[in-house]
Design an enzyme around this catalytic site. Structure first.
Site, PDB file in Angstrom:
ATOM      1  N   LYS B  84       0.840  -1.201   0.000  1.00 42.57           N
ATOM      2  CA  LYS B  84       0.000   0.000   0.000  1.00 42.57           C
ATOM      3  C   LYS B  84       0.872   1.247   0.000  1.00 42.57           C
ATOM      4  CE  LYS B  84      -3.891   1.950   2.653  1.00 42.57           C
ATOM      5  NZ  LYS B  84      -4.734   1.798   3.862  1.00 42.57           N
ATOM      6  N   SER B 159      -9.476   1.892   2.965  1.00 45.83           N
ATOM      7  CA  SER B 159      -8.569   2.669   2.161  1.00 45.83           C
ATOM      8  C   SER B 159      -7.551   1.825   1.393  1.00 45.83           C
ATOM      9  CB  SER B 159      -7.819   3.650   3.056  1.00 45.83           C
ATOM     10  OG  SER B 159      -7.046   2.970   4.003  1.00 45.83           O
ATOM     11  N   SER B 183      -9.904  -0.709   6.947  1.00 50.47           N
ATOM     12  CA  SER B 183      -9.302  -0.406   5.647  1.00 50.47           C
ATOM     13  C   SER B 183      -8.636  -1.587   4.961  1.00 50.47           C
ATOM     14  CB  SER B 183      -8.296   0.736   5.790  1.00 50.47           C
ATOM     15  OG  SER B 183      -8.954   1.977   5.820  1.00 50.47           O
TER      16      SER B 183
END
Lengths: 438, 438
Positions: B84, B159, B183
């Site tokens: 990420k 996210s 997330s």
């Protein structure tokens, strides 16, 4: 002093204990003397909210019976004590200095009161507190201001103003206070007595109305540092032995924390007799103040949010204004303050690298007139509240033991010397007090 | 699915490892397959912000050399991984999904990246994140929205949307995500992959850009629960043995937390095969939500206050609006939220009295269309963000391990089953996943 003094003026708990055990007085006589002095002298001071004559005399007689029977509870046995009206005593009204608690009578003793009773102390009554302990001036209370025995037109300081005034006037030899930013030490300094705020958590806070839980401390006020330590032992359950070595005392320059009256600094410096000098970096001093204000405001607002919303008219106006401001502090500043603390603590620890005890004035000025909110200091106007708290609150943030002892006087008003150590060094702290036996 | 799938679709890390060790493939081949698939397929998904072809191929060749030389680093050896873009990888741009970090290239690996490398994993590139991880929809990012492989007109969730979409599309078999309120699990559920948020602190967060430190967790996304656990071991340094006993699974009624699409609930319930039923008292569910929102807002505002003040125009408008709101949360509410937590945790612990694992839907609905902020659920309009977070954020507040596994589909869109345990019961959690070996 401009007012007549009570029976405990100039006497230590140690002396009283010797007289009790020698049969030259009784606990009942001490309790009666205290009650009588409060009745006679306190109208000029307002240091007591109320007394418990029946309870005090009964406890005193029991203390006498126990002593006569050979049961000795130690140094506080038979000693009259005042308890700040923020601390719950079973069966006695606890107003917290506020009209919000009119008529409230707790059913149980606070943990520190239980310990006082177990130590044989005789609770005489409740002493005046600034409303909810939220102020260092001692002059905003549902019970009216407590007054300074050295000049009743002046502040006792606060928030444990009644406890300090009562000890200073000789109404009791010992009183319980609480200290979130200096509320034991500030009035001790302004009234010319000793006040000890132990390490965070050392005296349990159960049954004490909270101001800001992260910084709330229970402490004691008495005539001398030695008397404070005598009371600290049973209240904390911790032993403080004789000093392991002569304490290495450093003068901590108060300038980064606040401007000081040069005469106050001179008197405190002379009393300290420090060997070395240390100073907080300015950004650490600023950080400690910022953390104190932010965390204390946020936590006080948490305690009082519903009262502010539902019955604002019951607060003293100044306290209400301050609480409203405290409710506006944004959460992200609190988060940041808490996160900042470990590095500030590390910087403060570094002051002790070569010293055991730091010495500085307790308060940068002598007792202001009641109600005054601005004074001149160093040629500039300063806010009284901020000035009173500036030298004491860092040790609440850090949780370090801090003791204020009488250092002398400026223009007839007392000056306090503050001594600070790390938790565990209370023996060295006590030994550093002027007049302590070497 | 409506888009073509990459080489890792339908393959587990375990299978890939066996093929590597049997000489039927090489780490270099796997890395090239991943890089090639990203180049071909990702324009439709935007799951990757950027790849590191040179670094990945070099690492893959080194992994091959080590394996050939008999040095086996374990299950992740030679496995391609997406990281990420909130997690720092030395030498690769880290945008945090924000124009505030345009051009930023960290010089060091995050702690979890170091552990990935030590385990022999091959870092292929950085995956799209919602700006600063501050949103569960995955569609607000300086790099554009990540899209759902099951329907690119729909959200990946967020996210860690890029990580979920990349695994779902078969571009990588494994990806790193972060999870502050869901997330990792929300995009895993919406994209039909497995996502594991371990216990608080189990995978170190050093080098990961913070959202709200009290609730920030590093987690993993992969095709199956088993693959997530394979990656969890080296990332956490903790062992998860075979289940000590068959897990006792209870269905946790999601209703007190949020309204759910009844079809989603049906699919998740069937996949769970739970033996018992438990429910959170409504006030505990409300309390967990209140604590989540308050603490997360306050801590996010602390992280971003200066950016909001100095360069608000660089934020995505929705993220800026939310941060401005977060900056208004009063500190006393944060103090109260933190104080409330121990009792909420106690109430949550009670759910586990007779069960090891709680099962509930991961998300109350299937993937909404990109940009949508309100949907109808149970006949009433509900806010998409709040709905997405409602069933996952309680386990961030409590710090409990929580795993989302694919449970089936509703109208062609994936449904996630969420399994929650207490720290230390990860073996039972893994065994409770549908399809896990008994």
């Amino acid at each position: 002093m401009t007012i007549p003094l009570g029976p405990f003026a100039g006497r230590t708990i140690g002396e009283l204990g010797r007289e009790l055990r020698a049969g030259r007085t009784t606990a009942e006589e001490l309790a009666r003397a205290s009650l009588d002095a409060v009745a006679r002298l306190d109208p000029a001071l307002n240091s007591f909210v109320g007394v418990d004559a029946g309870g005090a005399l009964a406890a005193a007689r029991e203390a006498d019976r126990e002593l006569a029977g050979g049961a000795d509870r130690g140094p506080l046995h038979g000693i009259p004590v005042g308890v700040k009206d923020l601390v719950e005593v079973a069966g006695l009204p606890a107003t917290m200095g506020s009209r919000h608690f009119t008529g409230y009578v707790p059913g149980a003793d606070a943990a520190c009161v239980t310990r006082l009773r177990e130590a044989g102390a005789v609770i005489v009554g409740k002493t005046t507190t600034h409303e909810f302990a939220y102020g260092p001036t001692g002059d905003c209370s549902a019970n009216g201001p407590s007054r300074n025995p050295w000049d009743p037109a002046r502040m006792s300081g606060g928030s444990s103003g009644g406890s300090a005034a009562a000890v200073a006037a000789g109404l009791v030899p010992l009183a319980i206070g609480t200290d979130t930013g200096g509320s034991v030490r500030i009035p001790a300094a302004l009234c010319g007595v000793a006040g000890f705020k132990p390490a965070y958590g050392a005296i349990p806070a159960g049954g004490v109305f909270p101001l800001a839980r992260s910084f709330d401390h229970v402490g004691v006020l008495a005539r001398t540092a030695g008397d404070c330590l005598l009371a600290y032992r049973p209240l904390s359950g911790r032993e403080v032995g004789p000093a392991r070595r002569p304490p290495r005392v450093a003068w901590l320059d108060p300038a980064p924390l606040h401007a000081c009256d040069p005469e106050v600094t001179r008197v405190a410096t002379e009393a300290a007799g420090a060997m070395g000098k240390v100073a907080l970096p300015q950004e650490v001093a600023d950080g400690l103040r910022e953390v104190y204000v932010t965390v204390q405001s946020a936590e006080a607002a948490d305690v009082h949010a519903e009262r502010v919303a539902r019955a604002p008219e019951l607060f003293q106006p100044e306290v209400l204004d301050r609480l409203k401001g405290a409710m506006e502090v944004p959460a992200w500043r609190y988060v940041r303050a808490v996160a900042r603390l470990p590095r500030l603590a590390e910087a403060a620890e570094a002051l002790f690298e070569e010293h055991d005890v730091l010495a500085l004035p307790t308060v940068p000025l002598t007792a202001p007139l009641l109600g005054l909110r601005e004074v001149e200091l160093g040629g500039r106007p300063v806010a009284v509240r901020a000035a009173l708290l500036a030298l004491t609150s860092p040790w609440n943030v850090l949780g370090f033991p801090a003791l204020s002892v009488p250092a002398g006087a400026v223009a007839g008003l007392p000056v306090g010397l503050q001594l600070v150590c790390r938790p565990g060094d209370e023996d060295l702290l006590a030994a550093a007090a002027p007049g302590a036996e070497a």
